[in-house]
Design an enzyme around this catalytic site. Structure first.
Site, PDB file in Angstrom:
ATOM      1  N   SER A  54       0.886  -1.055  -0.006  1.00 53.91           N
ATOM      2  CA  SER A  54       0.055   0.166  -0.008  1.00 53.91           C
ATOM      3  C   SER A  54       0.988   1.380  -0.059  1.00 53.91           C
ATOM      4  CB  SER A  54      -0.810   0.049   1.215  1.00 53.91           C
ATOM      5  OG  SER A  54      -0.217  -0.118   2.514  1.00 53.91           O
ATOM      6  N   GLY A  91      -2.130  -4.452   1.054  1.00 57.69           N
ATOM      7  CA  GLY A  91      -2.201  -5.738   1.879  1.00 57.69           C
ATOM      8  C   GLY A  91      -1.028  -6.973   1.361  1.00 57.69           C
ATOM      9  N   ASN A 119       4.264  -5.953   5.786  1.00 53.02           N
ATOM     10  CA  ASN A 119       2.955  -6.518   6.208  1.00 53.02           C
ATOM     11  C   ASN A 119       3.471  -7.744   6.721  1.00 53.02           C
ATOM     12  OD1 ASN A 119       1.194  -4.776   5.377  1.00 53.02           O
ATOM     13  ND2 ASN A 119       1.224  -5.790   3.325  1.00 53.02           N
ATOM     14  N   ASP A 202      -4.009   6.709  10.748  1.00 47.72           N
ATOM     15  CA  ASP A 202      -3.544   5.263  11.073  1.00 47.72           C
ATOM     16  C   ASP A 202      -2.090   5.143  11.812  1.00 47.72           C
ATOM     17  OD1 ASP A 202      -2.207   5.262   8.714  1.00 47.72           O
ATOM     18  OD2 ASP A 202      -3.755   3.716   7.735  1.00 47.72           O
ATOM     19  N   HIS A 205       0.246   4.907   6.886  1.00 46.52           N
ATOM     20  CA  HIS A 205       0.469   5.465   5.752  1.00 46.52           C
ATOM     21  C   HIS A 205       0.874   6.918   5.624  1.00 46.52           C
ATOM     22  CE1 HIS A 205      -2.133   2.059   5.545  1.00 46.52           C
ATOM     23  NE2 HIS A 205      -1.480   1.507   4.591  1.00 46.52           N
TER      24      HIS A 205
END
Length: 228
Positions: A54, A91, A119, A202, A205
């Site tokens: 992402s 993801g 991730n 969040d 990002h």
């Protein structure tokens, strides 16, 4: 030069929030059906392929603000005949990256930036699996075309998984780069990661301002690669 087709498959909070099993299956089906068409480029340009998660996809910012678009602007300003192809997928793990890589290598790729692993780290994937998958992707690129220049984007994670894990995770990238004689971006989120004002709510990002710094971090290495 035709515009790139930027096709992003977005999922919510790639690291902190987990999708339900049914949602994952649905996303995997969608990914399989479109992955071959993720990147389209013009025939008269060489391709700089950004292959990542992402962060590369530009989750949460306008496509024109993502670091991929900023890199394209830099390339264009220097009159370099390259097209920056954004093959970021929200993801993405290193395991799913292995499964997707060949689909996006079917073009005139001259440089690939592999930006994967975050991730894995924040989900606690065993480190040897992450290392194995990154090595597999390097091998796949070289099997496809040994002249493609490979740039590995270094990544770090918060200390949630413990000091030993986070330290070993951080070291995977420089060790692989040295072993395989590939280029290394020491830490793609240098001066961005952990800086609240440069990240979205969040905390993961980057904002548009954060992406500007990410673009600088990437160009510090990529510029030498394509001009060398």
């Amino acid at each position: 030069m035709r515009n790139l087709l930027l096709l992003f498959m977005f999922v919510n909070f790639l690291l902190i929030t987990s999708c339900k099993d049914s949602q994952k299956k649905e996303n995997e089906t969608e990914i399989s059906s479109v992955a071959k068409d993720t990147v389209q480029t013009s025939e008269d340009s060489s391709v700089i392929l950004l292959f990542g998660d992402s962060l590369t996809a530009g989750l949460g910012v306008d496509p024109s603000e993502a670091f991929s678009a900023l890199l394209q602007s830099k390339v264009d300003s220097l009159n370099l005949n390259y097209e920056v192809a954004n093959a970021g997928l929200s993801g993405e793990t290193t395991a799913s990256g292995v499964n997707r890589l060949n689909w996006v290598l079917d073009q005139d790729v001259k440089v690939i930036v592999i930006e994967l692993g975050a991730n894995d780290g924040l989900r606690g994937v065993p480190l040897d699996e992450t290392e194995k998958n990154l090595q597999k992707m390097i091998d796949m690129v070289r099997e496809k075309d040994s002249t493609i220049k490979i740039v590995l984007a270094g990544m770090q994670i918060p200390p949630n998984m413990g000091e030993q894990y986070t330290t070993k995770f951080k070291n995977i990238f420089p060790e692989l780069a040295k072993k395989n004689h590939v280029y290394l971006i020491p830490f793609i989120l240098e001066n961005v990661g952990g800086v609240p004002q440069l990240n979205q709510p969040d905390g993961i990002h980057p904002t548009a301002e954060g992406h500007k710094i990410v673009a600088q971090n990437v160009w510090a290495v990529l510029g030498k690669v394509i001009n060398g």
